[in-house]
Write a protein that holds these residues in place. Structure first.
Motif, PDB file in Angstrom:
ATOM      1  N   PHE A  20     -65.386  10.074  -6.275  1.00 17.27           N
ATOM      2  CA  PHE A  20     -65.929  10.183  -4.976  1.00 17.27           C
ATOM      3  C   PHE A  20     -67.483  10.553  -5.140  1.00 17.27           C
ATOM      4  N   GLU A  21     -67.732  11.448  -6.135  1.00 19.04           N
ATOM      5  CA  GLU A  21     -69.063  11.745  -6.299  1.00 19.04           C
ATOM      6  C   GLU A  21     -69.904  10.608  -6.773  1.00 19.04           C
ATOM      7  N   CYS A  22     -69.372   9.625  -7.647  1.00 18.81           N
ATOM      8  CA  CYS A  22     -69.743   8.550  -7.923  1.00 18.81           C
ATOM      9  C   CYS A  22     -70.463   7.624  -6.707  1.00 18.81           C
ATOM     10  N   HIS A  23     -69.554   7.477  -6.059  1.00 21.14           N
ATOM     11  CA  HIS A  23     -69.854   7.040  -4.713  1.00 21.14           C
ATOM     12  C   HIS A  23     -71.020   7.538  -3.808  1.00 21.14           C
ATOM     13  N   GLU A  24     -71.020   8.746  -3.605  1.00 19.42           N
ATOM     14  CA  GLU A  24     -71.871   9.639  -2.963  1.00 19.42           C
ATOM     15  C   GLU A  24     -73.319   9.371  -3.420  1.00 19.42           C
ATOM     16  N   ILE A  25     -73.337   9.548  -4.826  1.00 15.88           N
ATOM     17  CA  ILE A  25     -74.576   9.596  -5.571  1.00 15.88           C
ATOM     18  C   ILE A  25     -75.492   8.363  -5.592  1.00 15.88           C
ATOM     19  N   LEU A  26     -74.639   7.129  -5.778  1.00 17.00           N
ATOM     20  CA  LEU A  26     -75.295   5.564  -5.725  1.00 17.00           C
ATOM     21  C   LEU A  26     -75.776   5.326  -4.230  1.00 17.00           C
ATOM     22  N   GLU A  27     -74.640   5.627  -3.328  1.00 11.97           N
ATOM     23  CA  GLU A  27     -74.960   5.471  -2.031  1.00 11.97           C
ATOM     24  C   GLU A  27     -76.330   6.027  -1.463  1.00 11.97           C
ATOM     25  N   GLU A  28     -76.471   7.406  -1.871  1.00 14.95           N
ATOM     26  CA  GLU A  28     -77.669   8.039  -1.455  1.00 14.95           C
ATOM     27  C   GLU A  28     -78.902   7.249  -1.958  1.00 14.95           C
ATOM     28  N   TYR A  29     -78.826   6.948  -3.361  1.00 20.34           N
ATOM     29  CA  TYR A  29     -79.863   6.158  -4.010  1.00 20.34           C
ATOM     30  C   TYR A  29     -80.253   4.757  -3.444  1.00 20.34           C
ATOM     31  N   TRP A  30     -78.978   4.165  -3.030  1.00 20.29           N
ATOM     32  CA  TRP A  30     -79.222   2.642  -2.524  1.00 20.29           C
ATOM     33  C   TRP A  30     -79.680   2.739  -1.028  1.00 20.29           C
ATOM     34  N   ARG A  35     -83.626  -1.100   4.636  1.00 19.75           N
ATOM     35  CA  ARG A  35     -82.607  -2.122   5.058  1.00 19.75           C
ATOM     36  C   ARG A  35     -83.315  -3.232   4.678  1.00 19.75           C
ATOM     37  N   GLY A  36     -82.624  -4.446   4.229  1.00 24.37           N
ATOM     38  CA  GLY A  36     -83.276  -5.715   4.145  1.00 24.37           C
ATOM     39  C   GLY A  36     -83.929  -5.801   2.613  1.00 24.37           C
ATOM     40  N   LYS A  37     -83.982  -4.563   1.826  1.00 24.84           N
ATOM     41  CA  LYS A  37     -84.583  -4.580   0.667  1.00 24.84           C
ATOM     42  C   LYS A  37     -83.594  -3.847  -0.292  1.00 24.84           C
ATOM     43  N   ARG A  38     -82.511  -3.528  -0.040  1.00 26.81           N
ATOM     44  CA  ARG A  38     -81.571  -2.762  -0.650  1.00 26.81           C
ATOM     45  C   ARG A  38     -80.783  -3.784  -1.731  1.00 26.81           C
ATOM     46  N   LYS A  39     -80.589  -3.041  -2.856  1.00 26.04           N
ATOM     47  CA  LYS A  39     -80.006  -4.049  -3.960  1.00 26.04           C
ATOM     48  C   LYS A  39     -78.655  -4.058  -3.839  1.00 26.04           C
ATOM     49  N   GLU A  40     -77.813  -5.088  -3.824  1.00 22.79           N
ATOM     50  CA  GLU A  40     -76.608  -5.558  -3.478  1.00 22.79           C
ATOM     51  C   GLU A  40     -75.761  -5.108  -4.765  1.00 22.79           C
ATOM     52  N   TYR A  41     -76.240  -5.152  -5.837  1.00 26.96           N
ATOM     53  CA  TYR A  41     -75.496  -4.701  -6.915  1.00 26.96           C
ATOM     54  C   TYR A  41     -75.117  -3.255  -7.080  1.00 26.96           C
ATOM     55  N   TRP A  42     -75.921  -2.330  -6.382  1.00 27.59           N
ATOM     56  CA  TRP A  42     -75.506  -0.964  -6.387  1.00 27.59           C
ATOM     57  C   TRP A  42     -74.240  -0.820  -5.661  1.00 27.59           C
ATOM     58  N   ILE A  46     -70.699   0.977  -6.422  1.00 33.26           N
ATOM     59  CA  ILE A  46     -70.183   2.095  -5.396  1.00 33.26           C
ATOM     60  C   ILE A  46     -68.391   1.854  -5.081  1.00 33.26           C
ATOM     61  N   GLN A  47     -68.259   0.236  -4.866  1.00 32.45           N
ATOM     62  CA  GLN A  47     -67.044  -0.208  -4.405  1.00 32.45           C
ATOM     63  C   GLN A  47     -66.270   0.168  -5.899  1.00 32.45           C
ATOM     64  N   VAL A  48     -66.489  -0.266  -6.693  1.00 29.66           N
ATOM     65  CA  VAL A  48     -65.689  -0.059  -7.960  1.00 29.66           C
ATOM     66  C   VAL A  48     -65.182   1.612  -8.053  1.00 29.66           C
ATOM     67  N   MET A  66     -61.461  -3.347  -2.310  1.00 34.02           N
ATOM     68  CA  MET A  66     -62.814  -2.851  -2.970  1.00 34.02           C
ATOM     69  C   MET A  66     -63.241  -3.617  -4.146  1.00 34.02           C
ATOM     70  N   MET A  67     -62.446  -3.664  -5.105  1.00 32.82           N
ATOM     71  CA  MET A  67     -62.535  -4.297  -6.305  1.00 32.82           C
ATOM     72  C   MET A  67     -62.785  -5.761  -6.311  1.00 32.82           C
ATOM     73  N   LYS A  68     -62.312  -6.460  -5.203  1.00 30.70           N
ATOM     74  CA  LYS A  68     -62.631  -7.834  -4.973  1.00 30.70           C
ATOM     75  C   LYS A  68     -63.947  -7.878  -4.642  1.00 30.70           C
ATOM     76  N   ASN A  69     -64.454  -7.108  -3.566  1.00 38.45           N
ATOM     77  CA  ASN A  69     -65.719  -7.201  -3.218  1.00 38.45           C
ATOM     78  C   ASN A  69     -66.626  -7.015  -4.262  1.00 38.45           C
ATOM     79  N   ALA A  70     -66.325  -5.840  -5.122  1.00 37.39           N
ATOM     80  CA  ALA A  70     -67.217  -5.883  -6.338  1.00 37.39           C
ATOM     81  C   ALA A  70     -67.369  -6.974  -7.079  1.00 37.39           C
ATOM     82  N   LEU A  71     -66.383  -7.493  -7.441  1.00 38.62           N
ATOM     83  CA  LEU A  71     -66.379  -8.707  -8.301  1.00 38.62           C
ATOM     84  C   LEU A  71     -67.185  -9.670  -7.927  1.00 38.62           C
ATOM     85  N   SER A  72     -66.980 -10.034  -6.502  1.00 34.06           N
ATOM     86  CA  SER A  72     -67.810 -11.352  -5.817  1.00 34.06           C
ATOM     87  C   SER A  72     -69.295 -10.860  -5.848  1.00 34.06           C
TER      88      SER A  72
END
Length: 175
Positions: A20-30, A35-42, A46-48, A66-72
Motif C-alpha cells: 500500500f505504501e509502495c502504491h502511495e509513494i509512486l502515485e504521488e511521484y507519478w 497530465r499528458g506527460k506522465r510516464k505510464e511505466y510508473w 503501482i499496479q504490481v 492489476m497484474m495483467k494491466n501491469a504486464l501490458s
C-alpha cells in the motif's frame, strides 16, 4: 540517477512488503508530472504493488486484473525497465508467473523484482539500513497494518481533497 520515490518503492516492496505504501509513494511521484506527460511505466509499478496487496488478501480477481494491466504496460516499456535498473526479460517472466499463481488462487508469496544494477541495489540496501528495514524479508501476514492498511489508515486528507475537487467542479459549472 534514480528517483528517490522509486528507491523508496523498492525498499518497501522488498523490505517490509508494505505494498500500500509502495502504491502511495509512486502515485504521488507519478502525479508530479502534468497530465499528458506522465510516464505510464510508473503506473505498471503501482499496479504490481496493488496486485500483490490484493493477492495477499485473497482478492484474486482484483490481483490478476492489476497484474495483467501491469504486464501490458511493461511489455511496451522494456527500454524504461532497463533504464530503471531491472532485467526486463526476468521482470516479464515474473509478472506472467504471478498471474498464473493468482489465476490458480494459490496463496500469496513475497516476490522480488529482478534488480540488475548493482548501484540501484546498493542505494536500496543503504535506505533499508537507514529505515531499519530488513531487505528481502517475507511479508508479515499477521501485521494488520500491512495486510489491511486501506481499512486502517487515516483518510482525512483524501476526503478533504475530494471535497476540494467537488467544490472546484461546482464553481466551474456555476460560471
Amino acid at each position: 540517477m534514480y528517483p528517490r520515490a522509486y528507491i523508496e518503492y523498492l525498499v518497501h516492496f522488498h523490505g517490509d512488503r508494505d505494498y500500500f505504501e509502495c502504491h502511495e509513494i509512486l502515485e504521488e511521484y507519478w502525479k508530479e508530472d502534468e497530465r499528458g506527460k506522465r510516464k505510464e511505466y510508473w503506473v505498471a509499478f503501482i499496479q504490481v504493488a496493488v496486485s500483490l496487496y490484493h493477492h495477499r488478501r485473497s482478492n484474486f480477481g482484483g490481483a490478476r486484473r492489476m497484474m495483467k494491466n501491469a504486464l501490458s504496460i511493461f511489455e511496451k516499456e522494456k527500454e524504461a525497465i532497463l533504464k530503471l535498473g531491472l532485467d526486463d526479460v526476468a521482470l516479464l517472466a515474473l509478472i506472467r508467473k504471478q498471474m498464473i499463481s493468482q489465476e490458480k488462487k494459490e496463496p500469496y508469496r513475497s516476490i522480488s523484482l529482478p534488480i540488475k544494477d548493482s548501484l540501484l541495489l546498493k542505494l536500496c540496501l543503504d535506505l533499508c539500513s537507514e529505515k531499519d528495514i530488513t531487505w528481502l524479508s517475507d511479508s508479515d501476514l499477521n501485521n494488520e497494518l500491512i495486510v489491511n492498511k486501506h481499512k486502517l489508515r487515516d483518510r482525512s486528507d483524501v476526503i478533504e481533497e475530494r471535497e476540494q475537487q467537488k467544490k472546484m467542479k461546482q464553481r466551474k459549472y456555476n460560471l
